[in-house]
Design an enzyme around this catalytic site. Structure first.
Site, PDB file in Angstrom:
ATOM      1  N   HIS A 104       0.820  -1.212   0.000  1.00 47.82           N
ATOM      2  CA  HIS A 104       0.000   0.000   0.000  1.00 47.82           C
ATOM      3  C   HIS A 104       0.856   1.265   0.000  1.00 47.82           C
ATOM      4  O   HIS A 104       0.460   2.289  -0.540  1.00 47.82           O
ATOM      5  CB  HIS A 104      -0.971  -0.017   1.173  1.00 47.82           C
TER       6      HIS A 104
ATOM      7  N   ARG B 142     -10.153   4.680  -1.539  1.00 46.92           N
ATOM      8  CA  ARG B 142      -9.685   3.911  -0.378  1.00 46.92           C
ATOM      9  C   ARG B 142      -9.797   4.809   0.851  1.00 46.92           C
ATOM     10  O   ARG B 142      -8.886   5.594   1.135  1.00 46.92           O
ATOM     11  CB  ARG B 142      -8.224   3.506  -0.556  1.00 46.92           C
TER      12      ARG B 142
ATOM     13  N   ARG C 241     -15.120   2.902  -0.869  1.00 46.78           N
ATOM     14  CA  ARG C 241     -14.920   1.620  -0.190  1.00 46.78           C
ATOM     15  C   ARG C 241     -14.866   1.865   1.310  1.00 46.78           C
ATOM     16  O   ARG C 241     -14.131   2.748   1.773  1.00 46.78           O
ATOM     17  CB  ARG C 241     -13.618   0.959  -0.654  1.00 46.78           C
TER      18      ARG C 241
ATOM     19  N   GLU D 214     -11.722 -10.358  -4.027  1.00 50.95           N
ATOM     20  CA  GLU D 214     -10.266 -10.381  -3.824  1.00 50.95           C
ATOM     21  C   GLU D 214      -9.832 -11.568  -2.968  1.00 50.95           C
ATOM     22  O   GLU D 214      -8.649 -11.775  -2.734  1.00 50.95           O
ATOM     23  CB  GLU D 214      -9.781  -9.061  -3.212  1.00 50.95           C
TER      24      GLU D 214
ATOM     25  N   ASN E 113      -4.846  -6.991  -6.547  1.00 57.99           N
ATOM     26  CA  ASN E 113      -3.673  -6.948  -5.655  1.00 57.99           C
ATOM     27  C   ASN E 113      -3.770  -8.043  -4.606  1.00 57.99           C
ATOM     28  O   ASN E 113      -2.822  -8.784  -4.355  1.00 57.99           O
ATOM     29  CB  ASN E 113      -3.572  -5.596  -4.947  1.00 57.99           C
ATOM     30  N   ASP E 114      -4.936  -8.128  -3.975  1.00 56.14           N
ATOM     31  CA  ASP E 114      -5.119  -9.162  -2.963  1.00 56.14           C
ATOM     32  C   ASP E 114      -5.464 -10.500  -3.583  1.00 56.14           C
ATOM     33  O   ASP E 114      -5.020 -11.545  -3.102  1.00 56.14           O
ATOM     34  CB  ASP E 114      -6.221  -8.749  -1.975  1.00 56.14           C
TER      35      ASP E 114
ATOM     36  N   ARG F 236       1.954  -9.992  -0.372  1.00 57.23           N
ATOM     37  CA  ARG F 236       2.312  -8.912  -1.304  1.00 57.23           C
ATOM     38  C   ARG F 236       3.360  -7.959  -0.750  1.00 57.23           C
ATOM     39  O   ARG F 236       3.886  -7.115  -1.469  1.00 57.23           O
ATOM     40  CB  ARG F 236       1.049  -8.145  -1.749  1.00 57.23           C
TER      41      ARG F 236
ATOM     42  N   CYS G  10     -10.060  -3.013 -10.205  1.00 58.11           N
ATOM     43  CA  CYS G  10      -9.440  -1.828  -9.607  1.00 58.11           C
ATOM     44  C   CYS G  10      -8.063  -2.087  -8.985  1.00 58.11           C
ATOM     45  O   CYS G  10      -7.505  -1.216  -8.344  1.00 58.11           O
ATOM     46  CB  CYS G  10     -10.373  -1.210  -8.569  1.00 58.11           C
TER      47      CYS G  10
HETATM   48  C1  PEP Z   1      -6.862  -4.879  -4.342  1.00 55.48           C
HETATM   49  O1  PEP Z   1      -6.702  -5.696  -3.436  1.00 55.48           O
HETATM   50  O2  PEP Z   1      -6.631  -5.123  -5.538  1.00 55.48           O
HETATM   51  C2  PEP Z   1      -7.350  -3.516  -4.046  1.00 55.48           C
HETATM   52  C3  PEP Z   1      -7.703  -2.691  -4.994  1.00 55.48           C
HETATM   53  O3  PEP Z   1      -7.370  -3.114  -2.754  1.00 55.48           O
HETATM   54  P1  PEP Z   1      -6.068  -2.802  -1.882  1.00 55.48           P
HETATM   55  O4  PEP Z   1      -4.886  -2.683  -2.790  1.00 55.48           O
HETATM   56  O5  PEP Z   1      -6.344  -1.542  -1.152  1.00 55.48           O
HETATM   57  O6  PEP Z   1      -5.964  -3.980  -0.960  1.00 55.48           O
HETATM   58 MG    MG Z   2      -7.494  -5.401  -1.451  1.00 56.67          MG
END
Ligand code: PEP
Ligand code: MG
Length: 589
Positions: A200, A307, A343, A441, A464-465, A475, A512
């Site tokens: 993040h 976010r 979110r 996710e 991402n998750d 990650r 996203c």
């Molecule tokens: C994701 O997990 O892809 C996402 C957009 O949320 P974050 O990166 O804030 O976990």
């Molecule tokens: Mg996420």
């Protein structure tokens, strides 16, 4: 900041760019050493005593708030007796003898406050451990526990450090969200030893448009505050104390870079339609109110992900309903009728709030995160829901639930939302109309997606998750970073499954995660069925350019081929042969 007096020789260090750009400025080293080193004694000037004292007072205040929150949480769940331990910890914090000892020792020894606290704790806990009374001896462990809490709060408190009064590049051990979230205008870049592309902190740096290079080995020992450095995001280099010729060359490159960025902004005005007429919606991921301006500059057709946790992280106490409402309303109004996806708070793992006590977990990525926290901290959840629902009256708001892994989480969350809606409609006569969506996710959600679709209005793919959970790769862990592979056939197939299921259920789906802004993946994602991409606003022009120069039919062909390939080695080869030449041609990558 004092000037660096050494005549240092130039040196070039290699790292990994997680946020692009080229910058040149004086170094400000904010984590001079590891936590362990910071506790080691070092002398301070008489003039530093007040600053160290206010750091101490702030750490005491934060510790108090954390203990109070823990007390209330345990009292609610287990009862006042079990929660009593936190009351006695608060008494230790208030103990005038403890507070005076720290202050006196600081003034007489003139050493860093971390060291002073460590010494006072050792002295007090030793004193108690030698007493005859069992109960008193047990107090010794409590004192150590409280001391560790204060120390930890001191080590994570970087408030004073992040307000440079001139332009600087931050050099630190690690890029963490609590550093990036507080970056002011005077921070031009980051060069750090540890950090990951999908963390993040890196996502934040990209959204703030601040160049960042991570994985720069030993940079903390190679540079001192006051050195001049260049960070070159194009070549992933950090040049320490560059020669005047190198500085002149980089000044020229910087100008060229700005021209390219301006060209990109001009290109942003074009519609994002493929050559065979398929309209693709490009939206912006934002983290704070002012990002909406960036979204507008890059011509995003809405906010696909706000976010909210970064707004919570930038303050030092939980924002109340009115404060949140004012902020959401501004974003919704500034979006000028475009959709805004808000979110709800997604904290846990690497996103923590200094004022909200989180348990120490062995595997925080698999722990108390996102919706799991919200459904157990109802007053926090309801406050945010009310603020969002009230803001929804001013525009087009979509509410997004993070970390969904079961249908019951959606049912519970929807009940709470409905209740708040009913209350606001009757109390304030508000006409509330929000769509509710689920982040997809967690792999489990993919396998119950038909059921999820029945209970939500839209889906948002958080790659991402999703990638970290699908491939079992943290990650934030550099050691396993090369296993974090978006091209893995499992990832490609899961994205296809999600977009097919959403289409079958007539639900809109937006992607996203960071993949949305990666031009290497644009053709594949379109081919897999994704028609809505939400990304860091600065990534929009590149993606738009790719979209405008390809037919959708070609994307479908590429995705079909990729889905058939059994291993990443072959997928990469395929990309090299079929997608790279195409990108070279369109965006000059
Ligand atoms: C994701 O997990 O892809 C996402 C957009 O949320 P974050 O990166 O804030 O976990
Ligand atoms: Mg996420």
């Amino acid at each position: 900041m004092s000037a660096h007096k050494n005549i240092s020789r130039s040196k070039t260090l290699k790292g990994v760019t997680v946020s692009p750009g080229i910058e040149m400025a004086k170094v400000w080293k904010i984590v001079e050493n590891s936590d362990e080193m910071r506790i080691k004694p070092h002398s301070i000037d008489e003039s530093d005593i007040d600053r160290e004292l206010s750091r101490f007072n702030r750490a005491i205040k934060t510790s108090h708030e954390q203990l109070d929150a823990l007390y209330k949480m345990v009292e609610k769940r287990l009862g006042a007796k079990e929660a009593g331990i936190f009351k006695s910890h608060m008494l230790i914090l208030d103990d005038p003898h403890f507070l005076t000892s720290v202050k006196e020792l600081l003034k007489s020894e003139k050493k860093n406050i971390e060291h002073i606290i460590n010494e006072v704790i050792k002295k007090f806990s030793l004193m108690f451990s030698m007493l005859d009374d069992n109960l008193m001896r047990e107090r010794s462990a409590d004192i150590r526990d409280v001391g560790q809490r204060v120390l930890k709060n001191l080590l994570t408190d970087r408030q004073t450090i992040l307000e440079p009064n001139e332009k600087v590049i931050i050099v630190a051990n690690e890029l963490i969200p609590s550093i990036t979230v507080k970056a002011s205008d005077n921070i031009l870049g980051f060069a750090v030893e540890r950090g990951e592309m999908m963390s993040h902190a890196s996502i934040l740096a990209r959204s703030l448009n601040i160049p960042a290079i991570v994985g720069v080995e030993n940079i903390c020992s190679e540079v001192s505050t006051g050195d001049t450095i260049i960070i070159d995001g194009t070549n992933s280099l950090v040049i320490v104390n560059p020669a005047s010729k190198v500085i002149a060359e980089y000044k020229r490159i910087q100008i060229e870079y700005c021209v390219i960025k301006d060209d990109m902004k001009t290109a942003a005005k074009m519609p994002s339609v493929t050559t065979d007429g398929e309209q693709i919606k490009l939206l912006a991921n934002i983290n704070k109110v002012s990002d909406i301006e960036l979204a507008r500059q890059y011509n995003a057709c809405g906010i696909g992900l706000f976010r909210t946790e970064f707004f919570f992280m930038s303050g030092d106490k939980m924002p109340g309903e009115e404060e949140q409402y004012a902020m959401y309303r501004r974003i919704v109004q500034d979006a000028g009728g475009n959709e805004v996806t808000i979110r709800v708070l997604d904290i846990g793992a690497d996103k923590t709030l200094s004022y909200f006590a989180m348990p120490q977990e062995l595997n925080p990525q698999l722990g108390w995160r996102g919706i799991r926290i919200l459904l157990s901290e109802l007053s926090l959840f309801k406050t945010q829901i009310r603020a969002i629902l009230r803001a929804s009256v001013h525009g087009r708001v979509k509410l997004l639930l993070p970390m969904i892994s079961s249908v019951s989480e959606i049912i519970e969350a929807r009940d709470i939302i409905e209740e708040a809606k009913f209350e606001l409609q009757s109390r304030m006569q508000l006409e509330i109309n929000v769509e509710i969506g689920a982040m997809i996710e967690v792999p489990a959600a993919v396998f119950i997606l038909d059921e999820i679709c029945r209970r939500v209005d839209f889906l948002s793919i958080g790659t991402n998750d999703l990638i970290q959970y699908l491939l079992a790769v943290d990650r934030n862990n550099s050691r396993v970073a090369n296993f974090y592979e978006p091209l893995h056939p499992a990832v490609m197939n899961v994205i296809k499954m999600i977009s097919d299921t959403a289409a079958r259920n007539k639900k809109e789906v937006v992607l996203c995660g960071e993949l949305a802004g990666d031009t290497l993946f644009t053709m594949i994602l379109l081919g897999l069925g994704v028609r809505k991409l939400s990304m860091n606003p600065t990534a929009i022009p590149g993606v738009r350019k790719v979209i405008r120069s390809i037919p959708l039919a070609k994307c479908v062909e590429i995705a079909r081929d990729i889905l058939k390939l059994p291993c990443m080695h072959e997928s990469k080869k395929y990309l090299k042969e079929n997608v790279f030449p195409f990108l070279d041609h369109t965006i000059g990558n």
